[in-house]
Design a protein around this motif. Structure first.
Motif, PDB file in Angstrom:
ATOM      1  N   VAL A 273       0.868  -1.182   0.000  1.00  0.00           N
ATOM      2  CA  VAL A 273       0.000   0.000   0.000  1.00  0.00           C
ATOM      3  C   VAL A 273       0.901   1.227   0.000  1.00  0.00           C
ATOM      4  CG1 VAL A 273      -1.935   1.152   1.133  1.00  0.00           C
ATOM      5  CG2 VAL A 273      -1.598  -1.306   1.469  1.00  0.00           C
ATOM      6  N   ARG A 274       1.213   1.749  -1.162  1.00  0.00           N
ATOM      7  CA  ARG A 274       2.198   2.830  -1.264  1.00  0.00           C
ATOM      8  C   ARG A 274       1.712   4.177  -0.730  1.00  0.00           C
ATOM      9  NH1 ARG A 274       6.777   2.801  -4.608  1.00  0.00           N
ATOM     10  NH2 ARG A 274       6.887   4.795  -3.563  1.00  0.00           N
ATOM     11  N   THR A 275       0.399   4.413  -0.763  1.00  0.00           N
ATOM     12  CA  THR A 275      -0.117   5.717  -0.355  1.00  0.00           C
ATOM     13  C   THR A 275      -0.631   5.674   1.076  1.00  0.00           C
ATOM     14  OG1 THR A 275      -0.744   6.199  -2.630  1.00  0.00           O
ATOM     15  CG2 THR A 275      -1.760   7.543  -0.922  1.00  0.00           C
ATOM     16  N   THR A 276      -0.212   6.658   1.855  1.00  0.00           N
ATOM     17  CA  THR A 276      -0.672   6.793   3.229  1.00  0.00           C
ATOM     18  C   THR A 276      -1.405   8.117   3.382  1.00  0.00           C
ATOM     19  OG1 THR A 276       0.007   6.771   5.544  1.00  0.00           O
ATOM     20  CG2 THR A 276       1.463   7.904   4.033  1.00  0.00           C
TER      21      THR A 276
ATOM     22  N   ALA B 277       3.071  13.006  14.319  1.00  0.00           N
ATOM     23  CA  ALA B 277       2.283  12.696  13.125  1.00  0.00           C
ATOM     24  C   ALA B 277       1.661  11.314  13.272  1.00  0.00           C
ATOM     25  CB  ALA B 277       3.160  12.753  11.877  1.00  0.00           C
ATOM     26  N   GLN B 278       0.566  11.123  12.548  1.00  0.00           N
ATOM     27  CA  GLN B 278      -0.126   9.840  12.485  1.00  0.00           C
ATOM     28  C   GLN B 278      -0.227   9.475  11.015  1.00  0.00           C
ATOM     29  OE1 GLN B 278      -1.900   8.622  15.496  1.00  0.00           O
ATOM     30  NE2 GLN B 278      -2.243   6.671  14.488  1.00  0.00           N
ATOM     31  N   LEU B 279       0.193   8.267  10.663  1.00  0.00           N
ATOM     32  CA  LEU B 279       0.145   7.808   9.279  1.00  0.00           C
ATOM     33  C   LEU B 279      -0.804   6.623   9.196  1.00  0.00           C
ATOM     34  CD1 LEU B 279       2.697   9.547   9.380  1.00  0.00           C
ATOM     35  CD2 LEU B 279       3.787   7.913   7.888  1.00  0.00           C
ATOM     36  N   ILE B 280      -1.641   6.608   8.160  1.00  0.00           N
ATOM     37  CA  ILE B 280      -2.662   5.565   8.036  1.00  0.00           C
ATOM     38  C   ILE B 280      -2.639   4.999   6.614  1.00  0.00           C
ATOM     39  CG2 ILE B 280      -5.120   5.042   8.199  1.00  0.00           C
ATOM     40  CD1 ILE B 280      -5.281   7.583  10.069  1.00  0.00           C
ATOM     41  N   TRP B 281      -2.395   3.696   6.501  1.00  0.00           N
ATOM     42  CA  TRP B 281      -2.438   2.973   5.241  1.00  0.00           C
ATOM     43  C   TRP B 281      -3.677   2.091   5.247  1.00  0.00           C
ATOM     44  CZ3 TRP B 281       1.988   3.949   7.901  1.00  0.00           C
ATOM     45  CH2 TRP B 281       3.069   4.488   7.199  1.00  0.00           C
ATOM     46  N   SER B 282      -4.360   1.996   4.098  1.00  0.00           N
ATOM     47  CA  SER B 282      -5.584   1.214   4.028  1.00  0.00           C
ATOM     48  C   SER B 282      -5.692   0.559   2.655  1.00  0.00           C
ATOM     49  CB  SER B 282      -6.792   2.128   4.259  1.00  0.00           C
ATOM     50  OG  SER B 282      -7.991   1.437   4.076  1.00  0.00           O
ATOM     51  N   SER B 283      -5.869  -0.759   2.645  1.00  0.00           N
ATOM     52  CA  SER B 283      -6.052  -1.465   1.389  1.00  0.00           C
ATOM     53  C   SER B 283      -7.151  -2.503   1.535  1.00  0.00           C
ATOM     54  CB  SER B 283      -4.758  -2.165   0.958  1.00  0.00           C
ATOM     55  OG  SER B 283      -5.010  -3.007  -0.156  1.00  0.00           O
ATOM     56  N   ASP B 284      -8.328  -2.189   0.985  1.00  0.00           N
ATOM     57  CA  ASP B 284      -9.394  -3.186   0.945  1.00  0.00           C
ATOM     58  C   ASP B 284      -8.988  -4.344   0.047  1.00  0.00           C
ATOM     59  OD1 ASP B 284     -11.060  -1.762   2.633  1.00  0.00           O
ATOM     60  OD2 ASP B 284     -12.139  -0.790   0.998  1.00  0.00           O
ATOM     61  N   GLU B 285      -8.275  -4.016  -1.028  1.00  0.00           N
ATOM     62  CA  GLU B 285      -7.863  -5.039  -1.986  1.00  0.00           C
ATOM     63  C   GLU B 285      -7.005  -6.122  -1.314  1.00  0.00           C
ATOM     64  OE1 GLU B 285      -5.022  -5.435  -5.896  1.00  0.00           O
ATOM     65  OE2 GLU B 285      -6.033  -3.529  -5.539  1.00  0.00           O
ATOM     66  N   ASN B 286      -6.035  -5.709  -0.517  1.00  0.00           N
ATOM     67  CA  ASN B 286      -5.137  -6.662   0.150  1.00  0.00           C
ATOM     68  C   ASN B 286      -5.570  -6.992   1.570  1.00  0.00           C
ATOM     69  OD1 ASN B 286      -3.393  -6.695  -2.096  1.00  0.00           O
ATOM     70  ND2 ASN B 286      -2.392  -4.846  -1.373  1.00  0.00           N
ATOM     71  N   GLN B 287      -6.624  -6.342   2.038  1.00  0.00           N
ATOM     72  CA  GLN B 287      -7.100  -6.489   3.405  1.00  0.00           C
ATOM     73  C   GLN B 287      -5.966  -6.257   4.408  1.00  0.00           C
ATOM     74  OE1 GLN B 287      -9.432 -10.052   3.867  1.00  0.00           O
ATOM     75  NE2 GLN B 287     -10.881  -9.389   2.350  1.00  0.00           N
ATOM     76  N   GLU B 288      -5.274  -5.133   4.213  1.00  0.00           N
ATOM     77  CA  GLU B 288      -4.179  -4.730   5.093  1.00  0.00           C
ATOM     78  C   GLU B 288      -4.423  -3.288   5.525  1.00  0.00           C
ATOM     79  OE1 GLU B 288      -0.329  -6.980   3.273  1.00  0.00           O
ATOM     80  OE2 GLU B 288      -1.100  -5.275   2.155  1.00  0.00           O
ATOM     81  N   TYR B 289      -4.217  -3.029   6.814  1.00  0.00           N
ATOM     82  CA  TYR B 289      -4.447  -1.704   7.363  1.00  0.00           C
ATOM     83  C   TYR B 289      -3.387  -1.451   8.424  1.00  0.00           C
ATOM     84  CZ  TYR B 289      -8.798  -3.057   5.199  1.00  0.00           C
ATOM     85  OH  TYR B 289      -9.721  -3.516   4.298  1.00  0.00           O
TER      86      TYR B 289
ATOM     87  N   GLY C  49       1.781   1.895  17.144  1.00  0.00           N
ATOM     88  CA  GLY C  49       0.742   1.820  16.136  1.00  0.00           C
ATOM     89  C   GLY C  49      -0.115   0.600  16.309  1.00  0.00           C
ATOM     90  N   TYR C  50      -0.922   0.337  15.283  1.00  0.00           N
ATOM     91  CA  TYR C  50      -1.830  -0.793  15.282  1.00  0.00           C
ATOM     92  C   TYR C  50      -1.976  -1.266  13.842  1.00  0.00           C
ATOM     93  CZ  TYR C  50      -5.314  -3.605  17.684  1.00  0.00           C
ATOM     94  OH  TYR C  50      -5.984  -4.657  18.278  1.00  0.00           O
ATOM     95  N   TYR C  51      -2.089  -2.589  13.655  1.00  0.00           N
ATOM     96  CA  TYR C  51      -2.248  -3.133  12.313  1.00  0.00           C
ATOM     97  C   TYR C  51      -3.414  -4.119  12.284  1.00  0.00           C
ATOM     98  CZ  TYR C  51      -0.471  -7.697  13.670  1.00  0.00           C
ATOM     99  OH  TYR C  51      -0.335  -8.938  14.252  1.00  0.00           O
ATOM    100  N   TRP C  52      -3.967  -4.309  11.086  1.00  0.00           N
ATOM    101  CA  TRP C  52      -4.996  -5.296  10.817  1.00  0.00           C
ATOM    102  C   TRP C  52      -4.586  -5.982   9.530  1.00  0.00           C
ATOM    103  CZ3 TRP C  52      -5.580  -0.340  12.262  1.00  0.00           C
ATOM    104  CH2 TRP C  52      -6.298  -0.071  13.418  1.00  0.00           C
ATOM    105  N   ASP C  53      -4.638  -7.300   9.493  1.00  0.00           N
ATOM    106  CA  ASP C  53      -4.167  -8.058   8.338  1.00  0.00           C
ATOM    107  C   ASP C  53      -4.954  -9.367   8.283  1.00  0.00           C
ATOM    108  OD1 ASP C  53      -2.594  -8.824   6.150  1.00  0.00           O
ATOM    109  OD2 ASP C  53      -0.696  -8.527   7.181  1.00  0.00           O
TER     110      ASP C  53
ATOM    111  N   PHE D 128     -11.297 -14.492   2.053  1.00  0.00           N
ATOM    112  CA  PHE D 128     -12.547 -14.322   1.316  1.00  0.00           C
ATOM    113  C   PHE D 128     -13.385 -15.599   1.365  1.00  0.00           C
ATOM    114  CE2 PHE D 128     -15.131 -14.466  -2.562  1.00  0.00           C
ATOM    115  CZ  PHE D 128     -15.882 -13.315  -2.365  1.00  0.00           C
ATOM    116  N   ALA D 129     -12.741 -16.764   1.201  1.00  0.00           N
ATOM    117  CA  ALA D 129     -13.459 -18.040   1.267  1.00  0.00           C
ATOM    118  C   ALA D 129     -14.111 -18.217   2.639  1.00  0.00           C
ATOM    119  CB  ALA D 129     -12.517 -19.196   0.966  1.00  0.00           C
TER     120      ALA D 129
END
Length: 168
Positions: free
Chosen positions: A23-26, A73-85, A132-136, A145-146
């Motif tokens: 997820v390149r964009t934060t 600062a607080q940085l937040i990455w989010s990817s529904d496609e990869n289900q990574e946050y 920080g905190y992560y979700w994966d 998905f299955a």
């Protein structure tokens, strides 16, 4: 509700690198003591071995002015496609370093800095996360998905998620 797995030191840095590579964009949040705080999409340039992160930024940006007043600062990455946050908190400092700019340079950055690494409006931001905190997902997107699809069919929660605190 998924699995909780807190990550520290090298495990934390590995997770930061994995998510930032995917997820390149934060959303780069500054001026955290204000309501509302400031938030800007930024492209991650590199995650270093110590977990610190580099960005290019315009010298005359509000973001740079915010960081000079208040480096938190607080940085937040989010990817529904990869289900990574990922959400990271830390300190960010504005630097002017031609050698580092040349080392990090990517031709796509020319969209914002036409003169390349020597552009007079180019600066660097060096962010050092403190927490920080992560979700994966535990087993990747397809397995996750299955399990979600099966959960809907059988009426039973089958969460393949993993989440936790992260401290480099």
């Amino acid at each position: 509700m998924g699995k909780t797995e807190n990550l520290f030191s090298q495990q934390a840095i590995d997770e930061i690198k994995k998510i930032c590579d995917d997820v390149r964009t934060t959303m780069f949040c500054t001026n955290l003591s204000a309501r509302p705080f400031s938030s800007t999409p930024m492209a991650t340039q590199r995650v270093e071995a110590d977990g610190s992160i580099w960005f290019f930024s315009a010298k005359d940006s509000d973001r740079n002015a915010d960081l000079k007043r208040e480096p938190e600062a607080q940085l937040i990455w989010s990817s529904d496609e990869n289900q990574e946050y990922l959400s990271l908190y830390g300190e960010a400092h504005v630097l002017y370093d031609l050698q580092k700019a040349e080392e990090l340079w990517d031709p796509m950055v020319k969209v914002w800095f036409q003169e390349g690494p020597t552009d007079p409006n180019l600066s660097l931001i060096h962010f050092r996360p403190t927490s920080g905190y992560y979700w994966d997902t535990q087993h990747g997107k397809l397995v996750s998905f299955a399990k979600m699809a099966a959960s809907v069919v059988v009426g039973k929660t089958m969460d393949d998620g993993v989440q936790g605190k992260i401290k480099p």
